[in-house]
Every structure is written in structure tokens, then in C-alpha cells.
Design a protein around this motif. Structure first.
Motif, PDB file in Angstrom:
ATOM      1  N   THR A 406     -18.480 -14.355   2.512  1.00 42.02           N
ATOM      2  CA  THR A 406     -17.525 -13.244   2.571  1.00 42.02           C
ATOM      3  C   THR A 406     -16.857 -13.040   1.219  1.00 42.02           C
ATOM      4  O   THR A 406     -16.695 -11.916   0.746  1.00 42.02           O
ATOM      5  CB  THR A 406     -16.445 -13.552   3.635  1.00 42.02           C
ATOM      6  N   ALA A 407     -16.484 -14.142   0.594  1.00 44.34           N
ATOM      7  CA  ALA A 407     -15.826 -14.044  -0.716  1.00 44.34           C
ATOM      8  C   ALA A 407     -16.772 -13.398  -1.730  1.00 44.34           C
ATOM      9  O   ALA A 407     -16.360 -12.562  -2.544  1.00 44.34           O
ATOM     10  CB  ALA A 407     -15.405 -15.441  -1.182  1.00 44.34           C
ATOM     11  N   TRP A 408     -18.028 -13.797  -1.660  1.00 44.04           N
ATOM     12  CA  TRP A 408     -18.994 -13.202  -2.591  1.00 44.04           C
ATOM     13  C   TRP A 408     -19.132 -11.703  -2.343  1.00 44.04           C
ATOM     14  O   TRP A 408     -19.155 -10.891  -3.275  1.00 44.04           O
ATOM     15  CB  TRP A 408     -20.356 -13.905  -2.483  1.00 44.04           C
ATOM     16  N   GLU A 409     -19.160 -11.306  -1.081  1.00 41.36           N
ATOM     17  CA  GLU A 409     -19.263  -9.883  -0.744  1.00 41.36           C
ATOM     18  C   GLU A 409     -18.045  -9.121  -1.309  1.00 41.36           C
ATOM     19  O   GLU A 409     -18.180  -8.028  -1.854  1.00 41.36           O
ATOM     20  CB  GLU A 409     -19.358  -9.739   0.782  1.00 41.36           C
ATOM     21  N   ILE A 410     -16.865  -9.717  -1.191  1.00 35.99           N
ATOM     22  CA  ILE A 410     -15.653  -9.075  -1.728  1.00 35.99           C
ATOM     23  C   ILE A 410     -15.795  -8.882  -3.239  1.00 35.99           C
ATOM     24  O   ILE A 410     -15.560  -7.792  -3.772  1.00 35.99           O
ATOM     25  CB  ILE A 410     -14.401  -9.937  -1.405  1.00 35.99           C
ATOM     26  N   MET A 411     -16.209  -9.933  -3.925  1.00 36.33           N
ATOM     27  CA  MET A 411     -16.290  -9.837  -5.393  1.00 36.33           C
ATOM     28  C   MET A 411     -17.388  -8.879  -5.833  1.00 36.33           C
ATOM     29  O   MET A 411     -17.237  -8.159  -6.820  1.00 36.33           O
ATOM     30  CB  MET A 411     -16.514 -11.233  -5.984  1.00 36.33           C
ATOM     31  N   ARG A 412     -18.484  -8.858  -5.076  1.00 38.22           N
ATOM     32  CA  ARG A 412     -19.579  -7.938  -5.399  1.00 38.22           C
ATOM     33  C   ARG A 412     -19.081  -6.493  -5.320  1.00 38.22           C
ATOM     34  O   ARG A 412     -19.326  -5.687  -6.197  1.00 38.22           O
ATOM     35  CB  ARG A 412     -20.732  -8.170  -4.412  1.00 38.22           C
ATOM     36  N   LEU A 413     -18.320  -6.212  -4.265  1.00 32.26           N
ATOM     37  CA  LEU A 413     -17.767  -4.864  -4.107  1.00 32.26           C
ATOM     38  C   LEU A 413     -16.757  -4.568  -5.221  1.00 32.26           C
ATOM     39  O   LEU A 413     -16.708  -3.458  -5.761  1.00 32.26           O
ATOM     40  CB  LEU A 413     -17.081  -4.734  -2.738  1.00 32.26           C
ATOM     41  N   GLN A 414     -15.963  -5.554  -5.577  1.00 34.96           N
ATOM     42  CA  GLN A 414     -14.948  -5.349  -6.618  1.00 34.96           C
ATOM     43  C   GLN A 414     -15.579  -4.992  -7.964  1.00 34.96           C
ATOM     44  O   GLN A 414     -15.098  -4.115  -8.672  1.00 34.96           O
ATOM     45  CB  GLN A 414     -14.095  -6.618  -6.783  1.00 34.96           C
ATOM     46  N   LYS A 415     -16.675  -5.700  -8.287  1.00 34.29           N
ATOM     47  CA  LYS A 415     -17.309  -5.470  -9.588  1.00 34.29           C
ATOM     48  C   LYS A 415     -17.780  -4.039  -9.745  1.00 34.29           C
ATOM     49  O   LYS A 415     -17.802  -3.478 -10.828  1.00 34.29           O
ATOM     50  CB  LYS A 415     -18.522  -6.404  -9.735  1.00 34.29           C
ATOM     51  N   GLU A 416     -18.158  -3.443  -8.598  1.00 38.43           N
ATOM     52  CA  GLU A 416     -18.736  -2.095  -8.644  1.00 38.43           C
ATOM     53  C   GLU A 416     -17.705  -0.985  -8.576  1.00 38.43           C
ATOM     54  O   GLU A 416     -18.036   0.183  -8.654  1.00 38.43           O
ATOM     55  CB  GLU A 416     -19.667  -1.906  -7.439  1.00 38.43           C
ATOM     56  N   ASP A 417     -16.438  -1.355  -8.372  1.00 42.08           N
ATOM     57  CA  ASP A 417     -15.420  -0.323  -8.180  1.00 42.08           C
ATOM     58  C   ASP A 417     -14.635  -0.095  -9.473  1.00 42.08           C
ATOM     59  O   ASP A 417     -14.335  -1.041 -10.194  1.00 42.08           O
ATOM     60  CB  ASP A 417     -14.454  -0.760  -7.065  1.00 42.08           C
ATOM     61  N   ALA A 418     -14.294   1.171  -9.720  1.00 42.45           N
ATOM     62  CA  ALA A 418     -13.593   1.505 -10.961  1.00 42.45           C
ATOM     63  C   ALA A 418     -12.280   0.729 -11.094  1.00 42.45           C
ATOM     64  O   ALA A 418     -11.910   0.291 -12.170  1.00 42.45           O
ATOM     65  CB  ALA A 418     -13.337   3.006 -11.014  1.00 42.45           C
ATOM     66  N   TYR A 419     -11.566   0.561  -9.993  1.00 42.64           N
ATOM     67  CA  TYR A 419     -10.287  -0.159 -10.044  1.00 42.64           C
ATOM     68  C   TYR A 419     -10.416  -1.626  -9.624  1.00 42.64           C
ATOM     69  O   TYR A 419      -9.421  -2.308  -9.421  1.00 42.64           O
ATOM     70  CB  TYR A 419      -9.241   0.556  -9.174  1.00 42.64           C
ATOM     71  N   GLY A 420     -11.640  -2.086  -9.426  1.00 37.79           N
ATOM     72  CA  GLY A 420     -11.821  -3.492  -9.056  1.00 37.79           C
ATOM     73  C   GLY A 420     -11.405  -3.785  -7.633  1.00 37.79           C
ATOM     74  O   GLY A 420     -10.956  -4.894  -7.332  1.00 37.79           O
ATOM     75  N   LEU A 421     -11.597  -2.789  -6.747  1.00 34.52           N
ATOM     76  CA  LEU A 421     -11.227  -2.989  -5.342  1.00 34.52           C
ATOM     77  C   LEU A 421     -12.459  -3.312  -4.497  1.00 34.52           C
ATOM     78  O   LEU A 421     -13.566  -2.861  -4.812  1.00 34.52           O
ATOM     79  CB  LEU A 421     -10.591  -1.714  -4.772  1.00 34.52           C
ATOM     80  N   SER A 422     -12.221  -4.012  -3.394  1.00 32.12           N
ATOM     81  CA  SER A 422     -13.323  -4.274  -2.462  1.00 32.12           C
ATOM     82  C   SER A 422     -13.261  -3.362  -1.248  1.00 32.12           C
ATOM     83  O   SER A 422     -14.146  -3.404  -0.405  1.00 32.12           O
ATOM     84  CB  SER A 422     -13.298  -5.738  -2.025  1.00 32.12           C
ATOM     85  N   ILE A 423     -12.198  -2.567  -1.114  1.00 34.85           N
ATOM     86  CA  ILE A 423     -12.184  -1.608  -0.007  1.00 34.85           C
ATOM     87  C   ILE A 423     -13.029  -0.399  -0.422  1.00 34.85           C
ATOM     88  O   ILE A 423     -13.180  -0.123  -1.613  1.00 34.85           O
ATOM     89  CB  ILE A 423     -10.749  -1.163   0.373  1.00 34.85           C
ATOM     90  N   ARG A 424     -13.569   0.290   0.568  1.00 38.35           N
ATOM     91  CA  ARG A 424     -14.394   1.451   0.253  1.00 38.35           C
ATOM     92  C   ARG A 424     -13.807   2.739   0.808  1.00 38.35           C
ATOM     93  O   ARG A 424     -14.394   3.804   0.726  1.00 38.35           O
ATOM     94  CB  ARG A 424     -15.829   1.239   0.757  1.00 38.35           C
ATOM     95  N   LYS A 425     -12.616   2.610   1.397  1.00 39.16           N
ATOM     96  CA  LYS A 425     -11.919   3.802   1.870  1.00 39.16           C
ATOM     97  C   LYS A 425     -10.445   3.442   1.872  1.00 39.16           C
ATOM     98  O   LYS A 425     -10.104   2.281   2.143  1.00 39.16           O
ATOM     99  CB  LYS A 425     -12.401   4.125   3.294  1.00 39.16           C
ATOM    100  N   PHE A 426      -9.595   4.403   1.553  1.00 41.93           N
ATOM    101  CA  PHE A 426      -8.166   4.134   1.624  1.00 41.93           C
ATOM    102  C   PHE A 426      -7.668   4.495   3.020  1.00 41.93           C
ATOM    103  O   PHE A 426      -7.540   5.660   3.358  1.00 41.93           O
ATOM    104  CB  PHE A 426      -7.409   4.954   0.572  1.00 41.93           C
TER     105      PHE A 426
END
Ligand code: 9MR
Length: 562
Positions: A406-426
Motif C-alpha cells: 500500500t505504501a508503495w502504491e501511495i508513493m507511486r501515485l505521488q511521484k506522478e502527480d504535479a503536487y506530489g499527491l496520492s489522491i486522484r480526486k479532490f
């Protein structure tokens, strides 16, 4: 002018990474030079230049054009600066390169801190926010300062909602108000108190009390504050072991104080559901572990209550929540498998009762982990409790592997986001979700610091940077934390007290692209999803505070102070 820089308005830890962004489109308005020629400087409060650097296009592994905010981001990095103190970021025209020429500063931020005291201050303020949410008791001036208030909403002799068709009265005294409203809920109280209990277990002795600039100190330890809610929970258990769902005013309160609300309307108990009973059971079983050392009688009381609740839930596995949203929120949850997992894991950690083990194995099969906790999905408590115990090596290993994934999934998502977030919707309460994802990283970081070369501590702090100001709306989302903090939170206590400053330390929900409050004429700055925030009292969808968003923030800050 559009604000040209995105940074943590409160501070960066001295040994941690220090990353900020600029928006070249906004800088263009300030300079004749091409943005590529601009540099930045870090200047301390005496005016000394600590570092000078240039920008890199994009952010993290993202190309830089942020789809949800419509901006391009370039990165500035001053991680090399470790000197503690106040400083600011200056954006300068490039003539600095020529010797003897004083660079022209085209923009300078407000001061922020490099060091660790800001984290301790924020932690104290955030824990204190729970004290300000206390219902039914006086808040004394020596602790509450100008926000002192008399006891109101005693709730010690209230009736049952007509939907319950039940005579008599009940003592539902105490507990925290859930949010900006005056409801008290078991479901959301559960995830909040569970998160704080986890924090107590991992950090309590190490949570330092910091004087907040002389105004007031933290009156209670985190353990005492958490017990205030648990005592309310204990009162909400019915004689048969089931647990009531909520305490609700008859109608939604307007922006009045608790004392005035008392004059205007009745408060009532409503519902008894499987979800509220299991939230109670999971929380009370965790409480038994946390209070065992200091007060074994209290721990026994909690454990006994948890077991009675668990048994009630086994006998009544599908009792619906009250479908009522007049006067208080819904917190409807169709699936309670995750609450069963949480409860069983907590009971297993208390008694090591072998008969629970096969059920837990089944729970692990049906309750895959989430990126973080939330009021509806609580299975991560199950995974975390099993990962942190040390008497069942096999379950510990499995739980740790799952959470590492799960932690890896969070970081993977963060790396790809402009603001370094792991959420994909506000969503409603995005800041709570962001804090919960950060908490998952902070917990896995207890036993594993890196996954696939990525540092969990680094990515955990990147999520906090967003909460404290490095976001598309340039807000530090905790009341009283910085120049940009919310001034008009959707919070009845803050508006009903006649004090200009809102109650400090409260995290607001933040950016929410669903904007459920447009009918209330909240003024959002643009149609872009990432700009869906309005610092207005009416904006319950973006500017309300809630205990389940504050709890993970407290937890993360406490873990960073360990
Ligand atoms: O946090 C809750 C969010 O996930 C839901 O979408 C929303 C609508 O049901 O309710 C939020 O919780 C509110 C609760 O119902 C009443 N107290 C205030 C809570 C925060 O806004």
C-alpha cells in the motif's frame, strides 16, 4: 496578480527535503526577462543569503502541466539549507550572475520556519483543537484563552428521536462535536478516536507540550483528551450491548454558540446500528491496550464493553443506520466487514484469543487494504494492529507485506502527480484523505524506511507540504497556522462566540471538486477542480473542519516528532 509560488507556508524540517514550485505564467507578469533566466534565493531573517538556485521544469516525475489546476509548475529545491530559523524565498532576475550587481528581487514570500519547532507547535495546536471541540463542559480561560465558554449541551438527560419509538431519557454527556455542526456521532467518532489511540500507543509519552507563544498551554495529554471521547462512547452503549448512532439536534443549528443552541432546540439520541456498535467495539478494544499500563481498571472496563458490543454485532450483523439527515449528518455505511476486521484485530491483540484467528484470516481475505483510513473504510486499523503486534509472527509478516504494498502504491501515485499527491480526486475532506495517506507512510516507516529506493519519510512530508500551503489555492489549511490560513471556517463554535479569530488548530476539509454547497453561493475562484476551495462560512463542502480529518494530521505530526 496570480500568486506565483507554491511553498509550505509554515515550515520545512531542517534535515528534510525543501521543495517548492513556481508558476512561470504568473512570474511573466513580474519580469521583462525570460522565466528561464530567473533564480531563487533563500534569505534568513537577518537578510543573509543562505542559498541561491535555479528552477527545473516540472515537478517530481511529472512534466509540470497540472491538469486539475491548469498551471505549469517548475521546481525549486533548497534541501541543502539546514540552518534553523525564519527565512523567505526570493525570486530574482538573473543579473546576480554578474559580479557586483545586486539582483533585482521580483517576488518575496512571507517568512516561514526551517527547523522542528513548527511541527511541535502544529501538533500541539491540532491536539488542542480536540479540546475546543469538547461538548457539555466548561472551557476555562486558563486553557481556552479568549475562546473560553460555559458548559452547554449537557446531554445528560435527553430523549430518544421519534424514529426510535422509545420512551425514557438517556445520559449522553460529553464527547467531541464532530465538526462544524453540533452533532456527536459514533461512526466518525470511532475512526477519529481509533487514530488518536494509535498515536497514543506509538507516541504519547513523546508528545511534547509546547507553549503557544505564551497564550495558553495544552491542558491535557493526548491520552487524557482521547479519554474524553471514550467516556462519551461508554455512555452511548445500551443495556443490551448495542451502541447508539448519534446525538443530534432536532434541526440543523444556525451559527449560534452551544449555549444559545440549547435555548433554541432539543437534542436527542438516534439509532443503534451495526456500524456504530462496531466502531465502538474497535475503539474500546484499542483503548484497553492503550490504558492498560496507567489504569488497568479502566482498561478492563473498556475491554468488557468492547466484547459486549462485538457480541451484539455478531447477533445483529445487519442493523441499518438511521436514515436521517435533518439536524445532523448521515454517515451511512453499507459494509461492516471492515469494522468487524478492526474489532477482531483489536480484540485479538488484547487477549490473543486463538478462536478469533480463523475469523481474522477470513477478514484479511475480504478486506483488502485502502490507501488510508476513513470513516467508512476502517480495515486499515485491522492491518495496522496486526502489523504492529509481535506475538503472532505469521500474521505480522503478512500484514506488514500488505501495508508495504500500500505504501508503495501511495508513493507511486505521488511521484506522478504535479503536487506530489496520492489522491486522484479532490473529495469532501480531501485534506483528511491526504493526511491519512501520509499516516499510512508514517506507520510503514516504523519498520521499513525505503521501498524500491523511495523514502517513506520524504513522501510523507510531501503530503504535509500540500496541507500547509503548497497547493493550487495557496492556503495553509489549518486555522491559525500561517498568514494564509482559513479565516471563516464552517464552524459554529467559531462563529457563535463573538470572537473575531476562529478557533485555532483546526484542519478544514479543503479542495473539493464536488462542490456540494454551490446552492449556498460559495464563491469558488474558478471552475477548475483543483481550485474548488472557498474560505467562506457557507462553504461546508470545502471549509468545514471535522475530527476525522484532524486525527490523522495529529497522528502524522506526532510520528514526525517521535
Ligand atoms: O466527511 C463526510 C463526507 O465524507 C460525506 O461525503 C459528507 C456527506 O454525507 O458528510 C461528511 O461528514 C459531515 C457529517 O455528515 C456531519 N458533520 C460534518 C461532517 C463533515 O462535513
Amino acid at each position: 496578480m496570480e500568486f506565483p509560488i507554491r511553498y509550505n507556508h509554515v515550515g520545512y524540517a531542517s534535515q528534510a527535503a525543501k521543495i517548492f514550485f513556481v508558476v512561470p505564467e504568473a512570474l511573466k507578469e513580474l519580469t521583462q526577462e525570460g522565466c528561464h533566466k530567473l533564480r531563487f534565493r533563500i534569505v534568513d531573517s537577518a537578510g543573509c543569503v543562505l542559498h541561491s538556485g535555479s528552477f527545473r521544469e516540472g515537478s517530481f516525475e511529472h512534466h509540470g502541466l497540472c491538469d486539475y489546476s491548469g498551471e505549469t509548475l517548475w521546481t525549486g529545491d533548497f534541501s541543502v539549507v539546514t540552518k534553523e530559523g525564519l527565512c523567505s524565498i526570493q525570486i530574482c532576475e538573473c543579473r546576480e550572475a554578474c559580479e557586483g550587481v545586486v539582483p533585482k528581487v521580483i517576488f518575496e514570500t512571507e517568512k516561514f520556519e526551517i527547523g522542528s519547532t513548527w511541527i511541535e507547535r502544529q501538533l500541539n495546536a491540532n491536539i488542542k483543537s480536540f479540546y475546543f471541540q469538547r461538548s457539555g463542559v466548561e472551557l476555562e480561560e486558563k486553557f481556552a484563552g479568549k475562546w473560553a465558554r460555559p458548559a452547554a449541551h449537557l446531554d445528560d438527560c435527553i430523549g430518544f428521536h421519534p424514529m426510535m419509538n422509545r420512551e425514557g431519557t438517556w445520559n449522553a454527556h460529553g464527547g467531541w462535536y464532530d465538526a462544524g455542526d453540533y452533532g456527536k456521532y459514533l461512526v466518525n467518532g470511532g475512526v477519529s478516536v481509533g487514530t488518536l489511540l494509535l498515536t497514543c500507543e506509538l507516541c504519547d509519552g513523546r508528545v511534547k507540550n509546547v507553549n503557544q507563544g505564551g497564550t495558553f498551554e495544552l491542558p491535557y495529554s493526548l491520552k487524557d483528551e482521547t479519554r474524553f471521547e471514550l467516556d462519551f462512547f461508554l455512555r452511548m452503549q445500551d443495556v443490551d450491548g448495542g451502541v447508539f448512532f448519534k446525538v443530534t439536534p432536532e434541526h440543523w443549528d444556525s451559527f449560534v454558540s452551544p449555549a444559545d443552541s440549547d435555548k433554541l432546540q432539543k437534542r436527542m439520541i438516534l439509532g443503534k446500528s451495526t456500524s456504530s456498535t462496531l466502531n465502538f467495539a474497535g475503539s474500546l478494544a484499542m483503548a484497553a491496550m492503550v490504558y492498560r499500563k496507567d489504569d488497568s481498571a479502566y482498561a478492563d472496563l473498556c475491554l468488557e464493553a468492547a466484547k459486549r458490543a462485538y457480541r451484539w454485532a455478531l447477533d445483529n450483523p445487519a442493523v441499518d443506520w438511521p436514515h436521517n439527515t435533518e439536524g445532523s449528518g448521515g454517515y451511512g455505511d453499507e459494509c461492516v466487514a471492515d469494522e468487524f476486521f478492526w474489532t477482531r484485530a483489536a480484540l485479538y491483540c488484547n487477549d490473543r484469543d486463538e478462536s478469533l484467528r480463523p475469523l481474522l484470516l477470513e477478514d484479511m481475505k475480504v478486506n483488502g487494504p485502502k490507501l488510508g483510513l476513513d470513516w467508512r473504510d476502517t480495515q486499515n486499523f485491522g492491518w495496522i494492529l496486526l502489523a504492529l503486534q509481535d506475538f503472532d509472527a505469521e500474521l505480522q509478516k503478512r500484514a506488514r507485506e500488505v501495508l508495504e504494498g500500500t505504501a508503495w502504491e501511495i508513493m507511486r501515485l505521488q511521484k506522478e502527480d504535479a503536487y506530489g499527491l496520492s489522491i486522484r480526486k479532490f473529495i469532501w475532506g480531501s485534506n483528511g484523505e491526504i493526511s491519512n495517506h501520509a499516516l499510512t507512510l508514517a506507520i510503514v516507516n516504523l519498520w521499513r524506511h525505503e521501498i524500491n529506493g523511495e523514502s517513506l519519510d520524504f513522501w510523507c512530508r510531501e503530503q504535509l507540504n500540500f496541507v500547509y500551503g503548497r497547493n493550487p489555492v495557496s492556503r495553509s489549511f489549518v486555522v491559525g497556522s500561517a498568514w494564509s490560513s482559513p479565516k471563516h471556517p464552517h464552524h459554529r463554535i467559531s462563529h457563535g462566540d463573538g470572537i473575531k479569530d476562529p478557533i485555532p488548530g483546526l484542519l478544514v476539509g479543503g479542495i473539493n471538486s464536488d462542490r456540494q454547497d454551490t446552492h449556498r453561493a460559495a464563491h469558488y475562484p474558478s471552475d477548475l477542480p483543483g481550485l474548488s476551495y472557498a474560505d467562506e462560512r457557507c462553504s461546508f463542502a470545502s471549509n468545514e473542519t471535522a475530527i476525522n480529518w484532524n486525527a490523522p494530521l495529529t497522528a502524522v505530526l506526532a510520528m514526525l516528532c517521535r
